[in-house]
Design an enzyme around this catalytic site. Structure first.
Site, short mmCIF file in Angstrom:
data_model
loop_
_atom_site.label_atom_id
_atom_site.label_comp_id
_atom_site.label_asym_id
_atom_site.label_seq_id
_atom_site.Cartn_x
_atom_site.Cartn_y
_atom_site.Cartn_z
CG ASP A 162 -6.82 -3.38 0.24
OD1 ASP A 162 -6.55 -3.76 1.39
OD2 ASP A 162 -6.10 -2.61 -0.43
CG ASP A 186 -2.09 -0.93 1.07
OD1 ASP A 186 -2.59 -1.08 -0.07
OD2 ASP A 186 -2.53 -1.51 2.08
CG HIS A 218 -3.87 -0.36 -3.34
ND1 HIS A 218 -4.65 -0.61 -2.22
CD2 HIS A 218 -4.54 0.57 -4.06
CE1 HIS A 218 -5.72 0.15 -2.26
NE2 HIS A 218 -5.68 0.89 -3.36
ZN ZN Z 1 -4.29 -1.97 -0.55
#
Ligand code: ZN
Length: 196
Positions: free
Chosen positions: A153, A13, A44
């Protein structure tokens, strides 16, 4: 630990303090991780103007690169660029963004990330409306006949993993559930079983 676990991918992330309130890490940390990691890198991007950094994340080791629908005027072009660089292209939608908006690009993307919390912080509760969105996305994907994966997610736990998969999800991201567990490797194994 992750290398030796039953986890399939690393989900990374990246947060910029603008698209989301939090700041995490960027390409240099990912490049260092890539030297040790033995699994697919699923990156991501929770950043504004993600199209500025596609090549940098390719160089850092991203296999999948996911950008947010909410960040761009020209998402189709960004997704095409990701694929031209040799990565799999992912598109993420926030909880307030309806599944219908991806209808015309679903066949172009490898991964549809449906956010099941508001992005930016770990440890939040799974939003129940997500089940409906997963079923809608699955119907759209099956209807068009693409092989796009559905990824969930946020707020994934042992209690809801089975239901999320039953609704049609292919990839589950678990951060807090795994890393706040006393035995993360065993937790990954249990999550995999719960999702079967
Ligand atoms: Zn994520």
């Amino acid at each position: 630990m992750i290398n030796e676990s039953e986890a399939d991918w690393f989900h990374l992330d990246v947060m910029d303090g603008r698209f989301v309130p939090n700041i995490s890490y960027g390409m240099s940390v990912i490049a260092q991780m890539k030297k040790r990691a033995k699994k697919t890198f699923d990156v991501h991007l929770m950043v504004v103007d993600p199209e500025r950094y596609l090549e940098d994340f390719k160089k850092a080791g991203a296999d999948y690169l996911t950008v947010h629908y909410e960040t761009g005027y020209h998402i189709h072009r960004t997704l095409t660029s990701i694929k031209a660089l040799g990565m799999k292209a992912g598109l993420a939608i926030n909880p307030h963004t309806p599944v219908e908006v991806v209808q015309d690009i679903i066949q172009e993307i490898d991964l549809l990330l449906v956010m099941s919390i508001n992005p930016g912080f770990g440890g939040q509760k799974f939003l129940p409306h997500t089940y409906h969105k997963i079923r809608q996305a699955k119907e759209m994907i099956n209807g068009i006949g693409t092989s796009t994966l559905i990824e969930i997610d946020g707020g994934v736990t042992l209690e809801n993993a089975g239901e999320i998969v039953a609704a049609g999800a292919d990839v589950l991201v678990a951060g807090n559930t795994v890393f706040s567990s006393a035995d993360p490797k065993h937790m990954i194994k249990r999550l995999k079983q719960a999702g079967k």
